[in-house]
Design a protein around this motif. Structure first.
Motif, PDB file in Angstrom:
ATOM      1  N   LEU A 436      41.929 -60.533  42.117  1.00 55.94           N
ATOM      2  CA  LEU A 436      42.412 -59.450  41.274  1.00 55.94           C
ATOM      3  C   LEU A 436      41.928 -59.626  39.835  1.00 55.94           C
ATOM      4  N   THR A 437      41.959 -60.862  39.341  1.00 55.84           N
ATOM      5  CA  THR A 437      41.477 -61.127  37.991  1.00 55.84           C
ATOM      6  C   THR A 437      40.005 -60.729  37.865  1.00 55.84           C
ATOM      7  N   GLN A 438      39.225 -61.070  38.881  1.00 59.52           N
ATOM      8  CA  GLN A 438      37.808 -60.705  38.875  1.00 59.52           C
ATOM      9  C   GLN A 438      37.637 -59.194  38.894  1.00 59.52           C
ATOM     10  N   ALA A 439      38.479 -58.491  39.654  1.00 57.84           N
ATOM     11  CA  ALA A 439      38.393 -57.032  39.704  1.00 57.84           C
ATOM     12  C   ALA A 439      38.674 -56.430  38.327  1.00 57.84           C
ATOM     13  N   GLY A 440      39.671 -56.977  37.631  1.00 62.72           N
ATOM     14  CA  GLY A 440      39.973 -56.496  36.283  1.00 62.72           C
ATOM     15  C   GLY A 440      38.804 -56.718  35.337  1.00 62.72           C
ATOM     16  N   TYR A 441      38.195 -57.888  35.452  1.00 65.10           N
ATOM     17  CA  TYR A 441      37.019 -58.167  34.623  1.00 65.10           C
ATOM     18  C   TYR A 441      35.903 -57.163  34.899  1.00 65.10           C
ATOM     19  N   ARG A 442      35.692 -56.829  36.170  1.00 69.43           N
ATOM     20  CA  ARG A 442      34.590 -55.942  36.531  1.00 69.43           C
ATOM     21  C   ARG A 442      34.805 -54.536  35.966  1.00 69.43           C
ATOM     22  N   VAL A 443      36.053 -54.101  35.899  1.00 68.94           N
ATOM     23  CA  VAL A 443      36.328 -52.795  35.302  1.00 68.94           C
ATOM     24  C   VAL A 443      35.960 -52.814  33.819  1.00 68.94           C
ATOM     25  N   GLY A 444      36.444 -53.810  33.102  1.00 66.76           N
ATOM     26  CA  GLY A 444      36.153 -53.905  31.670  1.00 66.76           C
ATOM     27  C   GLY A 444      34.677 -54.085  31.377  1.00 66.76           C
ATOM     28  N   ASP A 445      33.992 -54.792  32.275  1.00 62.66           N
ATOM     29  CA  ASP A 445      32.570 -55.054  32.091  1.00 62.66           C
ATOM     30  C   ASP A 445      31.728 -53.800  32.260  1.00 62.66           C
ATOM     31  N   SER A 446      32.274 -52.775  32.893  1.00 60.02           N
ATOM     32  CA  SER A 446      31.508 -51.557  33.179  1.00 60.02           C
ATOM     33  C   SER A 446      31.674 -50.472  32.123  1.00 60.02           C
TER      34      SER A 446
END
Length: 521
Positions: A436-446
């Motif tokens: 889940l933490t990685q998913a949150g990072y991926r949203v912000g990274d985009s």
């Protein structure tokens, strides 16, 4: 006497107009990158005199700012200037890919292909189809930047729509929706590797699946397509109606969308058959478990796999050969000199980008060597840690911080290498899985990719826009892309929180089970 009142402009329209007007007053992007580099030099000289308690998660040593104005640093800058420029990754990717694409465009193959596609694609679905193709292009690393975005402008112009709206829609799908994809790509195992290492700080037995986010990113594709469709047709394109298209003669000759002649149609299908044969051959080469195109572990989606490292040469060949076939069959090409002329014309169009790339490469290299980006990222992550907010707000904070840091550090892997050792353990302590933490990072990274001029491909998109509107500047592009960035950021964050609360698996199972704490616990 009646007076005609001007229609009231919405707050959003006023903001976008302000950004466009004042953003275009900035110096030329090449000069801007040079100025930013000088600022980084000065800041590095100032902050090099201070000590910082923050530790670099990769080395576990205190972060030190390197003085780029020291005699040694300046000597290295001069001696490495040529290498810094020639090793700038986007430069090689763009130029090599455009050699093949240039032949396909010059021969008329792309022009006829678009006419053929438009013959069976309803105009009402043109925008979502373009965004969907842009999203899928992530599978081929940076192919979307050199293929899908410029073609977006060509397609929209061919049906009488504003070409900049097509470029904006494609850019939003390629870059703003970077983490939305239902097809696995090399970014999945790369991020998973950082996340797993960070999780093992708390629990050495944790093993994460490389596709631990694939369900979320797949469903996110639908969200991004729908949001991008609405923003393009209802917000971005209406604003562009007052912007006149200034298509010059060189572009007009390659954007003739009259009905294809029988000879052109025959040439197109023969060329396409050649492309299909090449792709089938590539598949048969890559399919065996012991294929030379696979990584040592037998994977095709690993960044170390020769297939993934050959995407740009493959683009070059896959467009070059059909372009040559089409050119000779249609009669556009008479000799090999015509083929080379297509490549030459493509490089002529890249002249301004090459100049931009020179200064952009020097700035990015200086920013990385100064260590200012590392300090910024770690200070922000530590601030979130000290805030000790509820899990939901921490996830929102991670997305926001990542989006902010992304304005300065473009590489997804570099940022996650810095942030994952801090974010992942914090949220594991709150019962939140590393997935889940990685998913949150991926949203912000985009979501902030499309509004930062410091993103390596941003100057290239400006060049694409200038083919149609010569006055396009940084302000024009940022004002076009800001609605996508804001809406994607808010909607995607809410979507992730709801996704988590409902308890839908993010991807293929990891050994650290997905946890969805009850509200109020």
């Amino acid at each position: 006497m009646e007076t005609t009142q001007k229609p009231k402009r919405s707050i959003l329209t006023r903001i976008l107009d302000f950004i466009e007007k004042n953003g275009n007053k900035l110096p030329d992007p090449a000069v801007l990158f040079f100025g930013l580099m000088v600022i980084i030099w000065v800041l590095s000289a100032i902050f090099a005199n201070f000590s910082f308690a923050e530790l670099d998660p990769r080395s576990n040593e205190a972060i030190e700012i390197n003085n780029l104005l020291s005699a040694t640093a300046l000597a290295n800058f001069l001696s490495n200037m040529v290498t810094t420029f020639t090793s700038f990754v986007p430069l090689g990717i763009v130029l090599v890919a455009m050699l093949g694409v240039g032949v396909a465009e010059y021969s008329g193959y792309i022009n006829t292909g678009i006419k053929t596609m438009l013959s069976f694609t309803p105009k009402a679905l043109l925008t979502p189809m373009l965004i969907l193709v842009a999203i899928v292009s992530h599978t081929a690393t940076d192919a979307g930047y050199v293929l899908v975005i410029p073609i977006g402008g060509i397609i929209f112009h061919s049906v009488g729509r504003h070409p900049l709206a097509g470029i904006a829609a494609a850019f939003a799908g390629v870059s703003g929706g970077f983490s939305a994809n239902f097809i696995p790509s090399g970014i999945d195992p790369m991020l998973q590797g950082f996340t797993q290492s960070a999780a093992q700080i708390i629990d050495p037995t944790v093993v994460l699946n490389p596709l631990n986010n694939i369900f979320f990113t797949g469903i996110s594709s639908i969200l991004i397509v729908l949001l991008g469709w609405y923003i393009t047709d209802k917000i971005v394109e209406p604003r562009l109606r007052k912007t006149n298209v200034e298509l010059d003669a060189e572009n007009v000759e390659n954007t003739n969308f009259e009905e294809s002649t029988p000879k052109e149609k025959r040439a197109f299908w023969l060329a396409t058959a050649g492309m299909i044969v090449m792709l089938i051959g590539l598949f048969l080469w890559a399919y065996p478990a012991q294929s030379a195109l696979r990584s040592p572990e037998g994977r095709l989606d690993d960044f170390q796999a020769p297939l993934m490292r050959s995407i740009v040469p493959i683009i070059f060949i896959v467009f070059l050969i059909p372009g040559v076939i089409y050119g000779y069959v249609s009669g556009v090409f008479k000799t090999t000199k015509d083929v080379v002329a297509g490549m030459t014309k493509a490089m002529n169009g890249m002249a301004y980008y090459i100049v931009l790339a020179f200064f952009c490469a020097l700035f990015i290299d200086a920013f990385a060597k100064s260590n200012l980006g590392t300090l910024l990222a770690v200070k922000g992550a530590n601030f979130l840690k000290e805030m000790n907010m509820p899990a939901e707000l921490t996830i929102v904070g991670i997305i926001g911080l990542t989006a902010f840091v992304n304005l300065f550090i473009g590489s997804a892997g570099a940022k996650w290498g810095l942030l994952s050792p801090i974010f992942v353990p914090i949220l594991m302590g709150l019962g939140i899985s590393p997935d889940l933490t990685q998913a949150g990072y991926r949203v912000g990274d985009s979501v902030s990719n499309i509004i930062t001029p410091l993103m390596p491909y941003f100057p290239l998109v400006v060049v694409y826009c200038q083919r149609y509107v010569k006055t396009t500047g940084i302000g024009t592009l940022v004002s076009m892309m800001l609605p996508y960035s804001i809406v994607f950021g808010i909607a995607w964050t809410i979507f992730l929180i709801l996704y988590w609360k409902i308890g839908i698996p993010l991807g293929l199972q990891s050994t650290y089970e997905y946890v969805a704490p009850l509200i109020g616990q």
